[in-house]
Design a protein around this motif. Sequence first.
Motif, mmCIF file in Angstrom:
data_model
loop_
_atom_site.group_PDB
_atom_site.id
_atom_site.type_symbol
_atom_site.label_atom_id
_atom_site.label_comp_id
_atom_site.label_asym_id
_atom_site.label_seq_id
_atom_site.Cartn_x
_atom_site.Cartn_y
_atom_site.Cartn_z
ATOM 1 N N THR A 1 -2.447 4.889 2.524
ATOM 2 C CA THR A 1 -2.094 4.853 3.473
ATOM 3 C C THR A 1 -3.031 5.881 4.447
ATOM 4 O OG1 THR A 1 -0.431 3.362 3.523
ATOM 5 C CG2 THR A 1 -1.100 4.290 5.653
ATOM 6 N N THR A 2 -2.561 6.780 4.106
ATOM 7 C CA THR A 2 -3.088 8.603 4.416
ATOM 8 C C THR A 2 -4.109 8.619 4.215
ATOM 9 O OG1 THR A 2 -0.743 9.349 4.436
ATOM 10 C CG2 THR A 2 -2.731 11.255 4.461
ATOM 11 N N SER B 1 -7.009 6.487 4.157
ATOM 12 C CA SER B 1 -7.624 5.398 4.871
ATOM 13 C C SER B 1 -6.928 5.865 6.233
ATOM 14 C CB SER B 1 -6.591 4.271 4.544
ATOM 15 O OG SER B 1 -6.651 3.221 5.260
ATOM 16 N N ARG B 2 -6.253 5.944 6.472
ATOM 17 C CA ARG B 2 -6.147 6.702 8.058
ATOM 18 C C ARG B 2 -7.056 8.459 8.334
ATOM 19 N NH1 ARG B 2 0.366 7.109 9.353
ATOM 20 N NH2 ARG B 2 0.213 5.001 9.941
ATOM 21 N N MET C 1 0.554 -1.013 0.073
ATOM 22 C CA MET C 1 0.137 0.058 0.317
ATOM 23 C C MET C 1 0.866 1.044 0.188
ATOM 24 S SD MET C 1 -3.047 1.083 2.877
ATOM 25 C CE MET C 1 -4.086 -0.620 2.269
ATOM 26 N N THR C 2 0.514 1.920 -0.877
ATOM 27 C CA THR C 2 1.317 3.649 -1.168
ATOM 28 C C THR C 2 1.132 5.052 0.506
ATOM 29 O OG1 THR C 2 -0.733 4.279 -2.212
ATOM 30 C CG2 THR C 2 1.097 2.504 -3.250
ATOM 31 N N ALA C 3 2.022 5.542 0.271
ATOM 32 C CA ALA C 3 1.610 6.582 1.429
ATOM 33 C C ALA C 3 0.597 6.771 1.188
ATOM 34 C CB ALA C 3 3.073 6.726 1.119
#
Length: 279
Positions: A6-7, A9-10, A1-3
Amino acid sequence: MTAEATTASRRRLVQVYALYLLAALVFFGPVLFMLWSAFRRNVDITGSIFTIATPLTLENFTNLFDRFVFYYYIRNSFIVAGGSTLLGLALGVPAAYVIVRRGAASIGFLMLLARMAPGVLFVLPLFILSVQVGAPSNNGLNFALLIAAHLIITLPLCIWLLVPFFEDIPLSLEEAAMLDGCTVWQRFRHVVVPLALPGLSVAVTLSFVFSWNYFLFALALANADTLPLPVIAFNFIGQGSSDYGGLMAASTLISLPALLLTVFAQRWLVRGLTGGAVK
């Protein structure tokens, strides 16, 4: 998963929890304010709500029991709410079974119309009936009339909560019991009702809570000896002044039995609500 993923998703997770927190504040904020105010003085309640450092006291509860025979009104509420719930189940469970197995949807629709009608529509006829049968001067008749009036709330609720559960029970199970020699009553009692227990728990809980909290019929029909708790709480509100501390204390005690019943039946309640929604 790319950064970036991830951002994102958070960020979605934070948004979801923020919405949960907002919903909790909307639903539980008034309840928490009621509990907090029940232990505060009246002058502190009518002041700024942001004044947190105010002394807590049990004075509201002690005054409540000094002013009223509160246990007496608790008994009255249990008689009316419990009686209407049990009678609603006794009539509603067979009615829901007949509606499903005999296709008598018109009966269920008529019961639903009675539940949809405003309660004030029934107050005047019930009051005239109460006077004609002498219920205001007879506690037994008055309790019976209040329980019958609350059937307008509990009976349609029981019927329409149980219809989906009876629809989910395969007819083949009853046919197998019939081949074993079971009568209609035996099939209903030993096969259908045990399979519908989650629905029964939902019907009992919601019927009791709705009847326990209902105010209008008791205000118009109850006499001094049969008054339930919601009418007593109304006495703390006056035209010139209001005892908000006593009102909050009374509201807390009124809410407690329904809250305890809901917490106790939570497992069956969730199972029943989800079971009736899945075909």
